[in-house]
Write a protein that holds these residues in place. Structure first.
Motif, short mmCIF file in Angstrom:
data_model
loop_
_atom_site.label_atom_id
_atom_site.label_comp_id
_atom_site.label_asym_id
_atom_site.label_seq_id
_atom_site.Cartn_x
_atom_site.Cartn_y
_atom_site.Cartn_z
N GLN A 109 -41.58 103.82 66.54
CA GLN A 109 -42.29 104.98 67.08
C GLN A 109 -42.13 105.11 68.59
OE1 GLN A 109 -46.18 104.50 65.41
NE2 GLN A 109 -45.38 105.03 63.38
N GLU A 110 -41.85 103.99 69.24
CA GLU A 110 -41.61 104.06 70.69
C GLU A 110 -40.17 104.48 70.96
OE1 GLU A 110 -43.76 103.29 73.15
OE2 GLU A 110 -45.33 102.00 72.29
N ARG A 111 -39.45 104.90 69.92
CA ARG A 111 -38.06 105.37 70.00
C ARG A 111 -37.10 104.27 70.42
NH1 ARG A 111 -38.74 111.48 71.85
NH2 ARG A 111 -40.38 111.96 70.36
N LEU B 119 -45.11 91.84 71.48
CA LEU B 119 -46.04 92.38 72.49
C LEU B 119 -46.21 93.88 72.30
CD1 LEU B 119 -45.17 90.41 75.73
CD2 LEU B 119 -47.17 90.19 74.29
N ALA B 120 -45.11 94.58 71.99
CA ALA B 120 -45.19 96.02 71.79
C ALA B 120 -46.07 96.34 70.59
CB ALA B 120 -43.79 96.61 71.61
N GLY B 121 -45.95 95.55 69.53
CA GLY B 121 -46.76 95.79 68.35
C GLY B 121 -48.22 95.44 68.58
N LEU B 122 -48.45 94.41 69.35
CA LEU B 122 -49.81 93.90 69.55
C LEU B 122 -50.60 94.74 70.55
CD1 LEU B 122 -51.61 91.59 68.66
CD2 LEU B 122 -50.76 90.24 70.56
N MET B 123 -49.92 95.19 71.59
CA MET B 123 -50.63 95.85 72.68
C MET B 123 -50.31 97.34 72.74
SD MET B 123 -50.00 92.80 75.36
CE MET B 123 -50.72 93.63 76.77
N ARG B 124 -50.20 97.96 71.57
CA ARG B 124 -49.84 99.37 71.53
C ARG B 124 -50.98 100.25 71.97
NH1 ARG B 124 -48.12 101.59 66.08
NH2 ARG B 124 -47.64 103.56 67.07
N PHE B 125 -52.14 100.02 71.39
CA PHE B 125 -53.25 100.93 71.63
C PHE B 125 -54.26 100.32 72.58
CE2 PHE B 125 -51.75 101.77 67.25
CZ PHE B 125 -51.15 102.98 67.53
N GLY B 126 -53.85 99.28 73.29
CA GLY B 126 -54.78 98.65 74.20
C GLY B 126 -55.27 99.63 75.26
N VAL B 127 -56.55 99.59 75.51
CA VAL B 127 -57.11 100.50 76.50
C VAL B 127 -56.84 99.96 77.90
CG1 VAL B 127 -59.18 101.70 77.24
CG2 VAL B 127 -58.91 101.03 74.85
N LEU B 128 -57.00 98.64 78.04
CA LEU B 128 -56.89 98.05 79.36
C LEU B 128 -55.53 97.44 79.61
CD1 LEU B 128 -60.40 96.52 79.13
CD2 LEU B 128 -59.74 98.31 80.73
N ALA B 129 -54.85 97.06 78.54
CA ALA B 129 -53.53 96.47 78.71
C ALA B 129 -52.60 97.04 77.65
CB ALA B 129 -53.60 94.95 78.59
N ARG B 130 -51.41 97.42 78.07
CA ARG B 130 -50.44 97.97 77.15
C ARG B 130 -49.06 97.38 77.44
NH1 ARG B 130 -49.38 102.86 74.71
NH2 ARG B 130 -47.91 103.52 76.28
N ALA B 131 -48.26 97.23 76.41
CA ALA B 131 -46.89 96.80 76.61
C ALA B 131 -45.97 97.85 75.99
CB ALA B 131 -46.64 95.45 75.95
N VAL B 132 -45.03 98.35 76.78
CA VAL B 132 -44.11 99.38 76.31
C VAL B 132 -42.69 98.86 76.46
CG1 VAL B 132 -43.37 101.77 76.55
CG2 VAL B 132 -45.72 101.13 77.12
#
Lengths: 214, 175
Positions: free
Chosen positions: A95-97, B124-137
């Motif tokens: 989903q993140e492409r 990390l991307a799967g775990l911190m996807r919807f984190g409000v304070l921490a996100r990993a992209v």
């Protein structure tokens, strides 16, 4: 490693899988022995225990589904909870492409481990039935390097320590299933000794050739 | 031995191995220069390359893990490509085939561990996807890195090890 180039010829029964040197087969079992030219191990001290390998491959197959679908880690960041499984992280990447990375993770963690264990299972079952494993054994060997659950485990350790500072973590059932899967696969591969397998196959081929050559 | 006695199959496979190796080397450049992941913590965005990841581990007091990631993600990919290139270059009829196949076997089985960073980013991307304070992209660098690792593995796979030696004429005649 790579297959040999020269087509198998009739007379000497043994061809080194790495350097294609043709050797006379040993007259008696001689434990571990190595190719005199390239050093590849050609003989094994151990007999192939097909039943044990069968059982371990079946166990690994059963463990596969919970290992990829159940949560590996639960995270709690200041009251906001979340969890991750192998399948959900593949979905997130998609989903993140990052479709290509998602595909690589899917193939190495979701597809190849069970495919490879299934190939081993069928090959062992056929050997036990007195037949030839045919292509299944080739698929098992080709798949070995592309199934990477043990590398993922190390990755999980690194990812969780990176997070450890600012979040509280709880380990999930998926992680324990994954650890069990890695250990089972490891033992199964160890027992399915490639040298012992090759020599057993050659023996079967010789037996078939003796009474079956038309 | 001259190329004339070589089977055309080995020749084709060596060209394929070279092509895959060159492609892997090309992809390794953006893999190391582009960020592989952005970490957003408390509104602060921090895009990091592979080397940044190693430094972050080192700074958070984990030299052991930093060394593991350094070896798997920075050292091994480059070393594997160099070792394979030298082996391919001197084939067929390698002057020191025994040393060459030892090096080949080593990089063949170690190379897969480079996938480590891809899995760290995936988790990390799967775990911190919807984190409000921490996100990993995840960032484009990770795609380049995954491609480089897969292409190097395919290249080693395409190489036919028996061509390190001269074709085995002798023992065919002598049973």
């Amino acid at each position: 490693m790579s297959d040999s180039l020269s087509p198998p010829r009739a007379a000497p029964a043994l061809v080194c899988h790495d350097c294609a040197l043709r050797l006379a087969p040993p007259a008696a079992p001689r434990g571990h022995w190595f190719c005199p030219r390239c050093g590849a191990r050609l003989g094994s001290r151990h007999r192939l225990r097909t039943q044990a390998v069968l059982a371990l491959a079946a166990t690994a197959l059963v463990l596969w589904l919970p290992a990829v679908s159940l949560p590996l880690v639960y995270v709690d960041q200041f009251g906001v909870g979340g969890s991750v499984s192998i399948l959900s992280s593949v979905a997130a990447l998609f989903q993140e492409r990052h479709g290509l990375v998602a595909a690589v993770v899917f193939v190495t963690l979701v597809l190849m481990p069970p495919a490879q264990m299934l190939a081993l299972l069928v090959a062992m079952a056929r050997l036990r039935a007195g037949g030839r494993p045919g292509r299944w054994l080739g698929w098992y060997r080709q798949g070995r390097e592309w199934a990477m659950p043990e590398i993922f485990l190390l990755g999980a350790l690194i990812a969780t320590t990176e997070l450890g500072g600012n979040a509280s973590l709880r380990l999930g059932t998926g992680l324990f299933c994954l650890i069990a899967l890695v250990v089972t696969r490891w033992i199964a591969e160890g027992l399915a000794d490639p040298a012992a397998l090759d020599r057993l196959l050659e023996q079967r081929r010789r037996e078939a050739g003796d009474d079956g050559r038309r | 031995m001259t190329a004339a006695v070589e089977s055309p199959k080995a020749d084709r496979r060596r060209s394929l191995a070279w092509a895959l190796l060159v492609a892997a080397a090309v992809w390794l450049v953006p893999a190391n220069l582009l960020p592989i992941m952005t970490l957003e913590t408390l509104g602060r965005e921090q895009a990091g390359t592979i080397a940044d990841g190693v430094l972050r581990l080192l700074q958070s007091g984990m030299p052991g893990l930093a060394l593991v990631v350094f070896t798997a993600s920075l050292l091994i990919p480059i070393l594997k490509i160099l070792v394979l290139a030298v082996i391919y270059w001197r084939t067929p009829a390698h002057p020191r085939p025994r040393g060459a196949i030892r090096a080949y076997r080593l990089v063949y089985w170690i190379g897969r561990w480079s996938m480590l960073d891809v899995f760290v980013v995936a988790l990390l991307a799967g775990l911190m996807r919807f984190g409000v304070l921490a996100r990993a992209v995840p960032e484009p660098g990770i795609t380049a890195f995954a491609l480089a690792v897969v292409l190097t593995m395919l290249s080693a796979h395409a190489f036919v090890t028996s061509q390190l030696w001269e074709p085995d004429h002798g023992s065919g005649a002598n049973p």
